[in-house]
Design a protein around this motif. Structure first.
Motif, PDB file in Angstrom:
ATOM      1  N   ALA A   1       0.835  -1.210   0.000  1.00  0.00           N
ATOM      2  CA  ALA A   1       0.000   0.000   0.000  1.00  0.00           C
ATOM      3  C   ALA A   1       0.866   1.255   0.000  1.00  0.00           C
ATOM      4  O   ALA A   1       0.538   2.248  -0.654  1.00  0.00           O
ATOM      5  CB  ALA A   1      -0.933  -0.007   1.205  1.00  0.00           C
ATOM      6  N   GLU A   2       1.986   1.225   0.710  1.00  0.00           N
ATOM      7  CA  GLU A   2       2.899   2.373   0.747  1.00  0.00           C
ATOM      8  C   GLU A   2       3.548   2.617  -0.608  1.00  0.00           C
ATOM      9  O   GLU A   2       3.928   3.740  -0.923  1.00  0.00           O
ATOM     10  CB  GLU A   2       3.997   2.133   1.772  1.00  0.00           C
ATOM     11  CG  GLU A   2       3.541   2.224   3.210  1.00  0.00           C
ATOM     12  CD  GLU A   2       4.652   1.862   4.192  1.00  0.00           C
ATOM     13  OE1 GLU A   2       5.825   1.750   3.767  1.00  0.00           O
ATOM     14  OE2 GLU A   2       4.341   1.681   5.374  1.00  0.00           O
ATOM     15  N   MET A   3       3.687   1.575  -1.412  1.00  0.00           N
ATOM     16  CA  MET A   3       4.351   1.706  -2.710  1.00  0.00           C
ATOM     17  C   MET A   3       3.464   2.369  -3.751  1.00  0.00           C
ATOM     18  O   MET A   3       3.909   2.690  -4.833  1.00  0.00           O
ATOM     19  CB  MET A   3       4.814   0.338  -3.199  1.00  0.00           C
ATOM     20  CG  MET A   3       5.933  -0.218  -2.385  1.00  0.00           C
ATOM     21  SD  MET A   3       6.413  -1.809  -3.066  1.00  0.00           S
ATOM     22  CE  MET A   3       7.695  -2.256  -1.916  1.00  0.00           C
ATOM     23  N   ASP A   4       2.194   2.561  -3.439  1.00  0.00           N
ATOM     24  CA  ASP A   4       1.279   3.294  -4.308  1.00  0.00           C
ATOM     25  C   ASP A   4       1.178   2.662  -5.694  1.00  0.00           C
ATOM     26  O   ASP A   4       1.308   3.333  -6.711  1.00  0.00           O
ATOM     27  CB  ASP A   4       1.705   4.760  -4.404  1.00  0.00           C
ATOM     28  CG  ASP A   4       0.568   5.649  -4.879  1.00  0.00           C
ATOM     29  OD1 ASP A   4      -0.603   5.278  -4.697  1.00  0.00           O
ATOM     30  OD2 ASP A   4       0.856   6.717  -5.448  1.00  0.00           O
ATOM     31  N   PHE A   5       0.958   1.361  -5.739  1.00  0.00           N
ATOM     32  CA  PHE A   5       0.744   0.668  -7.004  1.00  0.00           C
ATOM     33  C   PHE A   5      -0.626   1.017  -7.554  1.00  0.00           C
ATOM     34  O   PHE A   5      -1.530   1.390  -6.820  1.00  0.00           O
ATOM     35  CB  PHE A   5       0.822  -0.852  -6.811  1.00  0.00           C
ATOM     36  CG  PHE A   5       2.210  -1.367  -6.597  1.00  0.00           C
ATOM     37  CD1 PHE A   5       3.155  -1.290  -7.596  1.00  0.00           C
ATOM     38  CD2 PHE A   5       2.572  -1.938  -5.390  1.00  0.00           C
ATOM     39  CE1 PHE A   5       4.433  -1.769  -7.401  1.00  0.00           C
ATOM     40  CE2 PHE A   5       3.846  -2.424  -5.182  1.00  0.00           C
ATOM     41  CZ  PHE A   5       4.786  -2.340  -6.194  1.00  0.00           C
ATOM     42  N   VAL A   6      -0.799   0.876  -8.859  1.00  0.00           N
ATOM     43  CA  VAL A   6      -2.104   1.060  -9.476  1.00  0.00           C
ATOM     44  C   VAL A   6      -2.593  -0.289  -9.980  1.00  0.00           C
ATOM     45  O   VAL A   6      -1.805  -1.185 -10.253  1.00  0.00           O
ATOM     46  CB  VAL A   6      -2.056   2.067 -10.655  1.00  0.00           C
ATOM     47  CG1 VAL A   6      -1.684   3.450 -10.171  1.00  0.00           C
ATOM     48  CG2 VAL A   6      -1.129   1.608 -11.738  1.00  0.00           C
ATOM     49  N   THR A   7      -3.901  -0.390 -10.132  1.00  0.00           N
ATOM     50  CA  THR A   7      -4.469  -1.625 -10.655  1.00  0.00           C
ATOM     51  C   THR A   7      -4.230  -1.693 -12.153  1.00  0.00           C
ATOM     52  O   THR A   7      -3.917  -0.689 -12.810  1.00  0.00           O
ATOM     53  CB  THR A   7      -5.986  -1.691 -10.399  1.00  0.00           C
ATOM     54  OG1 THR A   7      -6.615  -0.641 -11.131  1.00  0.00           O
ATOM     55  CG2 THR A   7      -6.306  -1.576  -8.915  1.00  0.00           C
ATOM     56  N   ARG A   8      -4.374  -2.871 -12.705  1.00  0.00           N
ATOM     57  CA  ARG A   8      -4.209  -3.051 -14.146  1.00  0.00           C
ATOM     58  C   ARG A   8      -5.235  -2.206 -14.892  1.00  0.00           C
ATOM     59  O   ARG A   8      -4.934  -1.610 -15.924  1.00  0.00           O
ATOM     60  CB  ARG A   8      -4.360  -4.538 -14.498  1.00  0.00           C
ATOM     61  CG  ARG A   8      -4.159  -4.843 -15.948  1.00  0.00           C
ATOM     62  CD  ARG A   8      -2.735  -4.557 -16.304  1.00  0.00           C
ATOM     63  NE  ARG A   8      -2.590  -4.460 -17.733  1.00  0.00           N
ATOM     64  CZ  ARG A   8      -1.439  -4.468 -18.341  1.00  0.00           C
ATOM     65  NH1 ARG A   8      -0.323  -4.567 -17.656  1.00  0.00           N
ATOM     66  NH2 ARG A   8      -1.359  -4.365 -19.637  1.00  0.00           N
TER      67      ARG A   8
END
Length: 89
Positions: free
Chosen positions: A42-49
């Motif tokens: 969550a801290e890495m701020d990934f986005v969904t596909r």
């Protein structure tokens, strides 16, 4: 190659034969590990596909508009240069 179903059966037998305290410790450790991994992701701020695909489409449309605008600007510059180079009557 070892049959995955057989490995699963062996793992279940081992788990079933563990003392309850060890099982609880394993469950607690697994839960805390999952929570820690989820927090770091969550801290890495990934986005969904899906979000990535939407932004990719937006970028494609933006590039198309930019190319179109560059072409229009070049055409207008050419018209302006032609008008400036015409002799005044």
């Amino acid at each position: 190659m070892i049959n995955p179903a057989k490995l699963e059966e062996i793992a279940k037998q081992i788990t079933n034969n563990m003392p309850q305290g060890v099982k609880n410790l394993a469950d607690t450790l697994e839960g805390k590990t999952k929570q820690a991994i989820q927090n770091k992701l969550a801290e890495m701020d990934f986005v969904t596909r899906e979000e990535f695909d939407i932004q990719s489409q937006v970028l494609i449309r933006t590039r198309e508009k930019l190319t179109e605008l560059e072409s229009k600007v070049a055409s207008l510059e050419q018209q302006l240069n032609s008008a400036q180079n015409k002799p005044v009557e």
